[in-house]
Motif scaffolding. Structure first.
Motif, PDB file in Angstrom:
ATOM      1  N   ILE A 133       7.813  -3.185  16.161  1.00 39.25           N
ATOM      2  CA  ILE A 133       7.216  -4.492  16.444  1.00 39.25           C
ATOM      3  C   ILE A 133       5.895  -4.316  17.187  1.00 39.25           C
ATOM      4  N   THR A 134       5.893  -3.464  18.200  1.00 38.78           N
ATOM      5  CA  THR A 134       4.684  -3.214  18.981  1.00 38.78           C
ATOM      6  C   THR A 134       3.569  -2.633  18.112  1.00 38.78           C
ATOM      7  N   ALA A 135       3.916  -1.728  17.209  1.00 34.21           N
ATOM      8  CA  ALA A 135       2.914  -1.126  16.327  1.00 34.21           C
ATOM      9  C   ALA A 135       2.229  -2.186  15.482  1.00 34.21           C
ATOM     10  N   ILE A 136       3.002  -3.092  14.924  1.00 32.51           N
ATOM     11  CA  ILE A 136       2.410  -4.135  14.082  1.00 32.51           C
ATOM     12  C   ILE A 136       1.655  -5.135  14.942  1.00 32.51           C
ATOM     13  N   GLN A 137       2.190  -5.480  16.107  1.00 34.94           N
ATOM     14  CA  GLN A 137       1.471  -6.381  17.003  1.00 34.94           C
ATOM     15  C   GLN A 137       0.120  -5.774  17.386  1.00 34.94           C
ATOM     16  N   ASP A 138       0.104  -4.487  17.703  1.00 34.82           N
ATOM     17  CA  ASP A 138      -1.151  -3.816  18.045  1.00 34.82           C
ATOM     18  C   ASP A 138      -2.160  -3.905  16.899  1.00 34.82           C
ATOM     19  N   SER A 139      -1.669  -3.823  15.658  1.00 35.57           N
ATOM     20  CA  SER A 139      -2.577  -3.875  14.508  1.00 35.57           C
ATOM     21  C   SER A 139      -3.213  -5.259  14.355  1.00 35.57           C
ATOM     22  N   THR A 140      -2.571  -6.292  14.901  1.00 35.51           N
ATOM     23  CA  THR A 140      -3.123  -7.642  14.800  1.00 35.51           C
ATOM     24  C   THR A 140      -4.162  -7.918  15.877  1.00 35.51           C
ATOM     25  N   GLY A 141      -4.068  -7.206  17.008  1.00 38.06           N
ATOM     26  CA  GLY A 141      -4.932  -7.482  18.144  1.00 38.06           C
ATOM     27  C   GLY A 141      -4.505  -8.702  18.939  1.00 38.06           C
ATOM     28  N   LEU A 142      -3.331  -9.255  18.614  1.00 39.30           N
ATOM     29  CA  LEU A 142      -2.852 -10.449  19.309  1.00 39.30           C
ATOM     30  C   LEU A 142      -2.033 -10.067  20.536  1.00 39.30           C
ATOM     31  N   PRO A 143      -2.331 -10.664  21.688  1.00 40.83           N
ATOM     32  CA  PRO A 143      -1.508 -10.412  22.873  1.00 40.83           C
ATOM     33  C   PRO A 143      -0.205 -11.200  22.793  1.00 40.83           C
ATOM     34  N   ASP A 144       0.739 -10.867  23.659  1.00 46.42           N
ATOM     35  CA  ASP A 144       1.961 -11.664  23.751  1.00 46.42           C
ATOM     36  C   ASP A 144       1.577 -13.115  24.004  1.00 46.42           C
ATOM     37  N   GLY A 145       2.325 -14.013  23.387  1.00 51.80           N
ATOM     38  CA  GLY A 145       2.049 -15.436  23.570  1.00 51.80           C
ATOM     39  C   GLY A 145       2.283 -16.205  22.292  1.00 51.80           C
ATOM     40  N   PRO A 146       1.960 -17.475  22.295  1.00 51.97           N
ATOM     41  CA  PRO A 146       2.263 -18.350  21.162  1.00 51.97           C
ATOM     42  C   PRO A 146       1.652 -17.898  19.830  1.00 51.97           C
ATOM     43  N   GLU A 147       0.403 -17.400  19.875  1.00 55.51           N
ATOM     44  CA  GLU A 147      -0.237 -16.983  18.612  1.00 55.51           C
ATOM     45  C   GLU A 147       0.510 -15.808  17.980  1.00 55.51           C
ATOM     46  N   TRP A 148       0.870 -14.804  18.807  1.00 51.21           N
ATOM     47  CA  TRP A 148       1.652 -13.681  18.292  1.00 51.21           C
ATOM     48  C   TRP A 148       3.023 -14.156  17.837  1.00 51.21           C
ATOM     49  N   ASP A 149       3.678 -14.999  18.614  1.00 51.13           N
ATOM     50  CA  ASP A 149       5.016 -15.493  18.257  1.00 51.13           C
ATOM     51  C   ASP A 149       4.991 -16.199  16.910  1.00 51.13           C
ATOM     52  N   ASN A 150       3.963 -17.030  16.670  1.00 57.85           N
ATOM     53  CA  ASN A 150       3.845 -17.728  15.382  1.00 57.85           C
ATOM     54  C   ASN A 150       3.615 -16.738  14.243  1.00 57.85           C
ATOM     55  N   PHE A 151       2.735 -15.767  14.486  1.00 59.23           N
ATOM     56  CA  PHE A 151       2.459 -14.760  13.455  1.00 59.23           C
ATOM     57  C   PHE A 151       3.726 -13.954  13.148  1.00 59.23           C
ATOM     58  N   PHE A 152       4.394 -13.490  14.200  1.00 54.15           N
ATOM     59  CA  PHE A 152       5.599 -12.674  14.021  1.00 54.15           C
ATOM     60  C   PHE A 152       6.677 -13.443  13.269  1.00 54.15           C
TER      61      PHE A 152
END
Length: 181
Positions: A133-152
């Protein structure tokens, strides 16, 4: 004849890059029960007409001047680890590629190409755990929060957005990137 092994794409049947088929291979002229369905980079069109044996032994590349992954995309166009030319050639010329929404990339780590695990969505990433999960989150450049949660929550193995997961051949770390149509 046993099914060929691919160091950097260990289960191309699971990922869908190779499927069962009675199609005759355009390179060797044999119908071996399997055919490659991924991208082929060449002057001519070679869609779903190459067997995994001709990919594995390099004869498809030598005979037809084809590659299966864009050499520049191996290492994420310079974003990931540099790797030896021999590894680039093995991925590009003797390893089944995979189809993505945009131009495919091949994750590299520890100075080597990584193994392609497959397309993943939210469900599959959760099964692989926090590191994936962290690897893919890092690839998006999105920090923890609503934008990442919606994307995930929107990540879908068979849809868009999707993610491509890899495993380092040296240390086992998971990495990859996300993509959408």
């Amino acid at each position: 004849m046993s099914f060929p092994m691919f160091k950097y794409h260990p289960d191309p049947l699971e990922t869908g890059s190779i499927v069962q088929s009675d199609v005759e291979c355009i390179c060797c002229g044999q119908a071996r029960g399997y055919i490659y369905t991924g991208p082929v980079y060449a002057i001519e069109e070679y869609d779903e007409c190459l067997c995994p044996w001709c990919i594995s032994d390099g004869s498809a590349h030598k005979t037809l001047d084809v590659s299966f992954t864009d050499e520049s995309g191996i290492g994420g166009y310079g974003d990931w680890d540099d790797i030896p030319d021999e590894a680039v050639e093995e991925v590009a010329y003797r390893t089944p590629g995979f189809s993505g929404w945009q131009q495919e990339q091949w994750w590299t780590h520890c100075g080597d190409a990584a193994q392609f695990i497959g397309r993943v969505g939210q469900k599959e990433l959760k099964a692989f755990g926090t590191q994936a999960i962290t690897a893919i989150q890092d690839s998006t450049g999105l920090p923890d929060g609503p934008e990442w949660d919606n994307f995930f929550s929107a990540l879908d193995k068979d849809g868009s957005p999707t993610a491509y997961l890899f495993r380092c051949t040296k240390c086992g770390e998971l990495g990859g990137y996300q993509d959408c149509d």
